[in-house]
Design a protein around this motif. Structure first.
Motif, PDB file in Angstrom:
ATOM      1  N   ASP A  61       0.308  -1.466  -0.045  1.00  0.00           N
ATOM      2  CA  ASP A  61      -0.112  -0.247   0.152  1.00  0.00           C
ATOM      3  C   ASP A  61       0.320   0.833  -0.070  1.00  0.00           C
ATOM      4  N   ASP A  94       4.861   1.806  -4.543  1.00  0.00           N
ATOM      5  CA  ASP A  94       4.102   1.814  -6.305  1.00  0.00           C
ATOM      6  C   ASP A  94       5.364   1.775  -6.919  1.00  0.00           C
ATOM      7  N   SER A 147       1.000  -0.068   6.037  1.00  0.00           N
ATOM      8  CA  SER A 147      -0.878  -1.469   5.815  1.00  0.00           C
ATOM      9  C   SER A 147      -0.459  -2.517   3.654  1.00  0.00           C
ATOM     10  N   ASP A 148      -0.935  -3.413   4.284  1.00  0.00           N
ATOM     11  CA  ASP A 148      -0.403  -3.807   3.285  1.00  0.00           C
ATOM     12  C   ASP A 148      -1.508  -4.833   2.714  1.00  0.00           C
ATOM     13  N   PRO A 149      -2.121  -5.193   1.842  1.00  0.00           N
ATOM     14  CA  PRO A 149      -3.468  -6.467   1.901  1.00  0.00           C
ATOM     15  C   PRO A 149      -3.099  -7.667   1.608  1.00  0.00           C
TER      16      PRO A 149
END
Length: 370
Positions: free
Chosen positions: A193, A196, A242-244
């Motif tokens: 998150d 990119d 955060s991370d998925p």
């Protein structure tokens, strides 16, 4: 007797007990140089099995907060040598936490007022940094907008970690802990998150972990894997991290770390300095994945541990050592207090960041309080 108070070995570092002083930023090293106040503070806490210093910038570019120490000037390294000598004279062991904050910084702290660097050019919207005003008072302010590192710049950052590790060992540290947690630079590469990028350091988990492994590889080759450690925080939101898929991401991280004979892996459970159950995460499964991959480093757990929790964690094999943070601020003899099940003094929240001796080196031991 519990194993908590027994000696053990973390890689090449032999320690007298399994109680670790966690890294604690205190903003009391003006100009990034450790001073006599810092010497006294760390020496007072040398009964810890291991001291991990406050986060310490590997370069001027790695600085993110005012008055935190560095590893990149002769003056700073001379200051740290006084600290390590004092801790060793008191029978302790000490490692330095090597830090590059990435985007959690401010232009006024950067070389020539430049933008902080990161895996991304997006600002950490909910993050603050600590600055000192002209009158000497300090306070928190929003971080600046970063710029994304060019691919060609990344080898230079890895070299900065290597050089800082060598400087730390030369300054008398027993080892180094790479700061891979809490939304700082390495974490900014890890997190889906935040990261990119479209080069070989972004996109897939394999690519996002590449920077971490390149840093670990360079540092461990320079100073020895048995004197190299790393800190991770799988679900902390610090620095807008955060991370998925954190379970999948950090399973890959520890499986990759298993091939190194590291001193220890330092795992922050839950929200750093906050809720242990901040987000669902299976820490036992993470430890199992590490061991299944052949990892043998010490397993260090951290975040709001009580005496009872620490005893249970070590005796059950859930952890090899347990790190305590704020209790060490107000209890320089924390090991004795835990051993005797004595009351713990409460820290003064108003003196945590910045200032002088008050709330820093003036907390009494049991003997002094009697």
């Amino acid at each position: 007797m519990t194993k908590l108070f027994e000696p053990t070995k973390l890689g090449d570092i032999s320690i007298a007990n399994r109680i670790v002083m966690a890294p604690l930023t205190r903003n009391r090293s003006p100009n990034a140089v450790p001073n006599d106040l810092n010497v006294k503070y760390y020496a007072q806490r040398a009964t810890a099995g291991l001291i991990i210093t406050e986060a310490t910038a590997i370069t001027h570019q790695g600085q993110g907060y005012a008055n935190v120490p560095g590893l990149y000037s002769k003056e700073a390294l001379d200051g740290w040598k006084k600290v390590t000598d004092a801790v060793h004279a008191n029978g302790g062991k000490i490692v330095v936490q090597m830090w590059h904050v990435g985007r959690i910084s401010h232009t006024t702290l950067q070389p020539n007022g430049g933008k902080p660097v990161s895996s991304t050019s997006r600002r950490a919207e909910n993050s603050k940094t600590y600055l000192v005003n002209g009158d000497g008072t300090g306070g928190f302010t929003d971080v600046s907008e970063p710029r994304a590192l060019e691919t060609s710049e990344i080898p230079g950052i890895i070299e900065d970690y290597r050089k800082a590790a060598r400087a730390a060992i030369d300054a008398g540290f027993d080892g180094v802990e790479i700061h891979g947690a809490n939304g700082y630079l390495i974490d900014q590469f890890l997190r889906g998150d935040i990261n990119d990028r479209t080069d070989q350091y972004g996109g897939s988990i394999e690519n996002r972990t590449r920077f971490l492994f390149e840093v670990v590889d360079a540092v461990s080759k320079e100073v020895g894997a048995g004197r190299t450690a790393i800190r991770i925080s799988p679900v902390t939101p610090s620095g807008d991290a955060s991370d998925p898929a954190p379970q999948q991401l950090f399973t890959r991280v520890v499986e990759g770390l298993a091939k190194y004979g590291l001193a220890y892996i330092h795992v922050v459970e839950g929200q750093t300095g906050g809720k242990r159950d901040f987000l669902p995460f299976d820490y036992d499964a993470l430890h199992a994945a590490y061991k299944a991959a052949g990892g043998k480093a010490g397993w260090m757990l951290n975040n709001a541990y009580t005496r009872e929790m620490a005893i249970e964690a070590v005796d059950s094999g859930k952890a090899d050592v347990v790190a305590f943070g704020k209790p060490f601020i107000s209890n320089p003899d924390l090991v004795r207090r835990l051993k005797e099940n004595a009351p713990l003094a409460q820290w003064d929240q108003t003196t945590l960041y910045g200032g002088g001796a008050k709330g820093y080196d003036d907390y009494p031991t049991l003997d002094q309080a009697a």
